[in-house]
Design a protein around this motif. Sequence first.
Motif, PDB file in Angstrom:
ATOM      1  N   ALA A  82      -3.507  41.844  12.931  1.00 14.48           N
ATOM      2  CA  ALA A  82      -2.486  41.048  12.232  1.00 14.48           C
ATOM      3  C   ALA A  82      -3.089  40.107  11.193  1.00 14.48           C
ATOM      4  O   ALA A  82      -2.498  39.884  10.132  1.00 14.48           O
ATOM      5  CB  ALA A  82      -1.669  40.258  13.242  1.00 14.48           C
ATOM      6  N   ILE A  98       2.929  47.594   5.870  1.00 13.61           N
ATOM      7  CA  ILE A  98       1.550  47.143   5.955  1.00 13.61           C
ATOM      8  C   ILE A  98       0.683  48.233   5.341  1.00 13.61           C
ATOM      9  O   ILE A  98       0.921  49.410   5.590  1.00 13.61           O
ATOM     10  CB  ILE A  98       1.118  46.993   7.436  1.00 13.61           C
ATOM     11  CG1 ILE A  98       2.105  46.121   8.211  1.00 13.61           C
ATOM     12  CG2 ILE A  98      -0.301  46.479   7.551  1.00 13.61           C
ATOM     13  CD1 ILE A  98       2.231  44.733   7.688  1.00 13.61           C
ATOM     14  N   HIS A 150      -3.419  45.677  19.800  1.00 11.95           N
ATOM     15  CA  HIS A 150      -3.582  46.192  18.446  1.00 11.95           C
ATOM     16  C   HIS A 150      -3.090  45.176  17.409  1.00 11.95           C
ATOM     17  O   HIS A 150      -3.762  44.917  16.420  1.00 11.95           O
ATOM     18  CB  HIS A 150      -2.805  47.508  18.326  1.00 11.95           C
ATOM     19  CG  HIS A 150      -3.276  48.383  17.198  1.00 11.95           C
ATOM     20  ND1 HIS A 150      -4.527  48.951  17.168  1.00 11.95           N
ATOM     21  CD2 HIS A 150      -2.655  48.795  16.071  1.00 11.95           C
ATOM     22  CE1 HIS A 150      -4.652  49.667  16.066  1.00 11.95           C
ATOM     23  NE2 HIS A 150      -3.526  49.593  15.383  1.00 11.95           N
ATOM     24  N   VAL A 151      -1.907  44.586  17.647  1.00 15.40           N
ATOM     25  CA  VAL A 151      -1.389  43.548  16.733  1.00 15.40           C
ATOM     26  C   VAL A 151      -2.382  42.428  16.637  1.00 15.40           C
ATOM     27  O   VAL A 151      -2.712  41.948  15.549  1.00 15.40           O
ATOM     28  CB  VAL A 151      -0.109  42.830  17.261  1.00 15.40           C
ATOM     29  CG1 VAL A 151       0.704  42.300  16.111  1.00 15.40           C
ATOM     30  CG2 VAL A 151       0.655  43.637  18.251  1.00 15.40           C
ATOM     31  N   CYS A 196      -4.136  41.932   7.256  1.00 12.42           N
ATOM     32  CA  CYS A 196      -3.305  42.983   6.652  1.00 12.42           C
ATOM     33  C   CYS A 196      -2.789  42.607   5.271  1.00 12.42           C
ATOM     34  O   CYS A 196      -2.346  41.493   5.042  1.00 12.42           O
ATOM     35  CB  CYS A 196      -2.100  43.257   7.548  1.00 12.42           C
ATOM     36  SG  CYS A 196      -2.546  44.106   9.054  1.00 12.42           S
ATOM     37  N   ARG A 207      -2.311  50.405   5.619  1.00  9.75           N
ATOM     38  CA  ARG A 207      -3.007  50.723   6.884  1.00  9.75           C
ATOM     39  C   ARG A 207      -4.383  50.072   6.990  1.00  9.75           C
ATOM     40  O   ARG A 207      -5.221  50.229   6.103  1.00  9.75           O
ATOM     41  CB  ARG A 207      -3.161  52.250   7.032  1.00  9.75           C
ATOM     42  CG  ARG A 207      -4.021  52.855   5.953  1.00  9.75           C
ATOM     43  CD  ARG A 207      -4.119  54.380   6.070  1.00  9.75           C
ATOM     44  NE  ARG A 207      -4.603  54.913   4.805  1.00  9.75           N
ATOM     45  CZ  ARG A 207      -4.244  56.062   4.282  1.00  9.75           C
ATOM     46  NH1 ARG A 207      -3.398  56.856   4.911  1.00  9.75           N
ATOM     47  NH2 ARG A 207      -4.732  56.457   3.129  1.00  9.75           N
ATOM     48  N   LYS A 235       6.076  47.713   9.265  1.00 12.11           N
ATOM     49  CA  LYS A 235       5.535  46.532   9.940  1.00 12.11           C
ATOM     50  C   LYS A 235       5.748  46.582  11.452  1.00 12.11           C
ATOM     51  O   LYS A 235       4.867  46.209  12.225  1.00 12.11           O
ATOM     52  CB  LYS A 235       6.202  45.273   9.364  1.00 12.11           C
ATOM     53  CG  LYS A 235       5.548  43.976   9.763  1.00 12.11           C
ATOM     54  CD  LYS A 235       6.322  42.796   9.205  1.00 12.11           C
ATOM     55  CE  LYS A 235       7.666  42.650   9.883  1.00 12.11           C
ATOM     56  NZ  LYS A 235       8.435  41.484   9.368  1.00 12.11           N
ATOM     57  N   LEU A 257       3.105  48.210  13.917  1.00 10.17           N
ATOM     58  CA  LEU A 257       1.889  47.509  14.286  1.00 10.17           C
ATOM     59  C   LEU A 257       2.109  46.657  15.535  1.00 10.17           C
ATOM     60  O   LEU A 257       1.187  46.417  16.299  1.00 10.17           O
ATOM     61  CB  LEU A 257       1.433  46.631  13.120  1.00 10.17           C
ATOM     62  CG  LEU A 257      -0.071  46.399  13.049  1.00 10.17           C
ATOM     63  CD1 LEU A 257      -0.775  47.679  12.636  1.00 10.17           C
ATOM     64  CD2 LEU A 257      -0.383  45.290  12.060  1.00 10.17           C
ATOM     65  N   THR A 313      -1.108  53.838  14.597  1.00 10.71           N
ATOM     66  CA  THR A 313       0.339  53.675  14.816  1.00 10.71           C
ATOM     67  C   THR A 313       1.173  54.744  14.116  1.00 10.71           C
ATOM     68  O   THR A 313       2.031  55.353  14.740  1.00 10.71           O
ATOM     69  CB  THR A 313       0.798  52.268  14.380  1.00 10.71           C
ATOM     70  OG1 THR A 313       0.419  52.062  13.028  1.00 10.71           O
ATOM     71  CG2 THR A 313       0.172  51.203  15.254  1.00 10.71           C
TER      72      THR A 313
END
Length: 493
Positions: free
Chosen positions: A85, A120, A80-81, A88, A122, A71, A74, A127
Amino acid sequence: MAEITKRSEDYSRWYLDVIREAELADNSPVRGCMVIRPNGYAIWENIQRTLDDRFKELGHVNAYFPLLIPKSFLAKEAEHVEGFAKECAIVTHHRLKQVTRDGKVDVVPDPESKLEEEYIIRPTSETVIWDMYRKWIQSYRDLPILINQWANVMRWEMRTRMFLRTTEFLWQEGHTAHATAAEGRAETLQMLEVYRWFAEDILAMPVIAGTKTANERFAGAVETFSIEAMMQDNKALQAATSHDLGQNFARAFDVKFQPAEGPVDYVWATSWGMSTRIIGSLIMTHSDDDGLVLPPRIARHKAVIVPIWKTDAEKAAVCDKARELAALLRPTLGPVPVDDRDNLRPGWKYSEWERKGVPVRLELGPRDLAQETAMLKARHDRAKTSVPFGDIVQGVQAELDRIQQDLYDRAKQRLLDNTHVIDSWEQFTDLYENRGGGFAMAHHCGDGACEETIQDKTKVTIRNIPFERDETPGRCVHCGQPSIGRVVFAQGY
RNA sequence: CGGGGCGUGGCGCAGUCCGGUAGCGCAACGGCUUUGGGAGCCGUGGGUCGCAGGUUCGAAUCCUGUCGCCCCGACCA
């Protein structure tokens, strides 16, 4: 047998019917996911093979990274988060426990197996991959890294649609690392060109290549490029993307290298992908009310032979000849099925192969045998020609070439016919409200807020800023501010 | 999460308003005739009507709850 719903009545129903009738996919027990049937998967295999060969010609290699992402990974790249987010799937436990409730046996996550740090599933692999690149890269001699991965990913979208937006989907994702910004940008554009070639030359699907606006940029990229195709309902579909990630991921994952000259620097990254979504675009670009239409270069079967007979003696003669022709065609076309099922009539077989999109059908009956010819019928335009046995290999190949070209030309013409130069807000809204939509080539000021307002008002977005565009200055179609060139607007999938 | 629709043999549906022995088409199976564009006739088998409660002499139908699917919107490759 269910009839395929006419496009005019309900486009999404038509599209789903084609998928079902062509035996491409079924709903799965998992929300928003699909079971890809052999007919659909064969198309994906051809896509994989063709793209993979091209990637390798350009020096790329395949590798594989884990499905599960810690986690914390990410969270390392801020944009990107933010981008991922909200969609996921999260792994929180590693064990189940049997319980009995109201006399029924059930299983629940064992509370004692709760993970310290969740994983998570993918949604994309930047990442995990960049976490490894940190360990692999020390010097400019380790660069470039040109890696591609064929994998499944998961994005928990609110609404799903077969092939176009499933919760789980298959794709390839390329992740490269470079010593200079220029090299990274060149790679990004090179791979976009691979996708353009693939869409146009293999899938017969004309596209507009260009740069995405800042609003539509991939989460964590400095620049995103796309190819945009037009579906038969005039909506746009993003067929592939290629991202210049700059040094964003290298910074987030602390990937530095020693250049030949000068101080240690962060490496430059790209990523690019094409997914099973492309199969959706293939369906919506070429298919008709009788089912799937496939360009020969991507079809599982290029041709099928339907023998026709009345008596047992005729059946034997006709089927023997059919198998002989199939053997002749095999070296150039791959397996050519001979449909000798005796419980079905020819008409049934015709429509069945048509639904499955086989580009060419060869009919072979006693009359043809007497004349030493086969009747050849094209799926997409029903053109019928008689081909002497002696010319069968060249004859079928010529027809396949014609079909491939014809499908492209037809789609290209449709794209041109539904692309409009738009110069005022009245024309713009009229196009999407009353005239069936399509691509609008219009000026835009480049302001993200203005872009969003347009989307809120009309559901129309800027698909991209085409590489080949009219760069005569003008005024924004919405707000009237100065513009340096036209962009392509459309309603998107 | 909001708005709409739908759960009835393998598939597609009718029946629900107005409760009374569960029907139609396609598919499957058997027989005869057929076979150059989705064959015809005759016959056969197959459904605790999504699930759980309730009302009733009696529920696919009425009431309550619940689960699932599809479409539209927000999200997106």
